[in-house]
Scaffold this motif. Structure first.
Motif: not given
Length: 170
Positions: A65, A69, A133-134, A137, A141
């Motif tokens: 993750s 990012s 996953i968060l 994301l 974003a």
């Protein structure tokens, strides 16, 4: 390979500018002189930059993750350099990103004394796949929002390529 998560260097302007010069300046330009495809000159330095952020103490899901990012952010920085023709906006975005991670919210115990908010260390136990996953994301974003702020024609923060004026050149 050692992670770049060193508390003495993370938010340092010299460290940030040297990364920008190497990964968004020197390497892409050198590769572009040899390869026409942006898949080579844009993606290879970004993948190298991203891989340097691997942390041996984190789980595979958290590493994935964080790397997703960082890859999104590296791609954003490369796009900003390509759109503007200089490293200035990428350097500022990179420094702002690092200062946010250093002074606003910290997921690393070595930064907790400086950060306004502290969070569970990324290297620590207890992270779920849904957390990873968060995190990915949120990173994507934030990178998308940054690119809109820097490149959208109506953004008050829009950066543009400087084209020399014929009058100024004379």
């Amino acid at each position: 390979m050692a992670a770049v998560r060193d508390p003495d260097r993370r938010a340092h302007p010299l460290q940030t500018s040297s990364e920008e010069v190497l990964f968004r300046g020197y390497l892409p330009r050198g590769l572009a002189n040899r390869f026409r495809s942006p898949f080579v000159w844009a993606l290879l330095p970004g993948l190298l930059f991203t891989s340097l952020h691997w942390s041996g103490g984190s789980t595979a899901a958290i590493n994935a993750s964080v790397l997703v990012s960082i890859a999104a952010f590296a791609l954003l920085l490369t796009l900003v350099v390509y759109a503007t023709g200089n490293l200035g906006a990428a350097l500022g975005a990179h420094l702002g990103n690092n200062l946010t991670g250093f002074l606003l919210i910290s997921h690393q115990q070595s930064y907790n004394s400086f950060a306004l908010f502290t969070a569970k260390p990324l290297e620590g136990p207890g992270w779920m796949i849904s957390d990873a996953i968060l995190i990915a994301l949120i990173g994507i974003a934030c990178s998308l929002l940054t690119i809109v702020l820097l490149l959208h024609p109506r953004s008050p923060l829009k950066v543009t390529a400087e084209v020399p004026n014929a009058v100024d050149a004379a």
